[in-house]
Motif scaffolding. Structure first.
Motif, short mmCIF file in Angstrom:
data_model
loop_
_atom_site.label_atom_id
_atom_site.label_comp_id
_atom_site.label_asym_id
_atom_site.label_seq_id
_atom_site.Cartn_x
_atom_site.Cartn_y
_atom_site.Cartn_z
N ALA A 78 -5.58 20.14 34.33
CA ALA A 78 -4.57 20.96 33.64
C ALA A 78 -3.20 20.29 33.70
O ALA A 78 -2.46 20.30 32.70
N ASP A 79 -2.86 19.70 34.83
CA ASP A 79 -1.57 19.03 34.97
C ASP A 79 -1.47 17.82 34.05
O ASP A 79 -0.46 17.63 33.36
N VAL A 80 -2.51 17.00 34.02
CA VAL A 80 -2.50 15.82 33.15
C VAL A 80 -2.42 16.24 31.69
O VAL A 80 -1.68 15.66 30.90
N ARG A 81 -3.17 17.26 31.33
CA ARG A 81 -3.15 17.75 29.95
C ARG A 81 -1.77 18.29 29.59
O ARG A 81 -1.25 18.03 28.51
N ARG A 82 -1.16 19.03 30.50
CA ARG A 82 0.19 19.58 30.27
C ARG A 82 1.21 18.47 30.04
O ARG A 82 2.12 18.60 29.24
N ARG A 83 1.02 17.35 30.73
CA ARG A 83 1.94 16.22 30.60
C ARG A 83 1.64 15.33 29.39
O ARG A 83 2.32 14.34 29.18
N GLY A 84 0.60 15.68 28.64
CA GLY A 84 0.26 14.92 27.45
C GLY A 84 -0.42 13.59 27.75
O GLY A 84 -0.40 12.68 26.92
#
Length: 158
Positions: A78-84
């Motif tokens: 989720a963190d990686v996805r949030r950071r694009g």
């Protein structure tokens, strides 16, 4: 709001994407092992060299550890996805690496070397051990292929 993936972010977060997938893969295959072989089929416990009660406690600890790895992997995802920075194929490569590595470790170290449990307590264990470890090698090989195809040098050219 989720940022769309950019080449720079995918390169920057390639390592974290892979770690997320590995954690999720370890947790997923451990969960499946514990659920199917320990609980549903009753083939073994995580630790079979003591009483049934110790085996049940070891299963509970194993189950908790598998969920910690799974949830940690999903939080990182989720963190990686949030950071694009998410590269889905790289994440799936990590999942396959984690699943295969855990299964190979379980099948070689825990089953064969330490003998804490067997896959199934039968006279002819070889088919079970071969199936278990060959499946692990296939998962690992597929994970290596996906991981190599999505390494940061390749991602920066896309």
């Amino acid at each position: 709001m989720t940022a769309g993936p950019t080449p720079d972010a995918r390169v920057r977060y390639a390592g974290l994407t892979l770690v997320s997938g590995i954690l999720f893969g370890v947790g997923l295959v451990a969960f499946l092992d514990e659920t199917v072989f320990h609980q549903l089929l009753h083939w073994h416990h995580f630790y079979d060299r003591a009483t049934a009660e110790v085996g049940l406690v070891s299963d509970g600890l194993f189950h908790a550890a598998s969920w910690i790895a799974t949830v940690a992997g999903l939080f990182l995802l989720a963190d990686v996805r949030r950071r694009g920075g998410l590269t889905p194929a790289r994440w799936w490569g990590g999942v396959l690496l984690g699943a295969g590595a855990f299964q190979l470790y379980d099948g070689t170290v825990q089953h064969l070397w330490w003998g804490v449990h067997q896959i199934r307590y039968v006279t002819e264990r070889l088919p079970y051990d071969l199936t278990w470890n060959l499946t692990a090698l296939v998962l690992l090989a597929l994970g290596v292929v996906l991981t190599i195809r999505t390494r940061p040098g390749v991602l920066s050219r896309r």
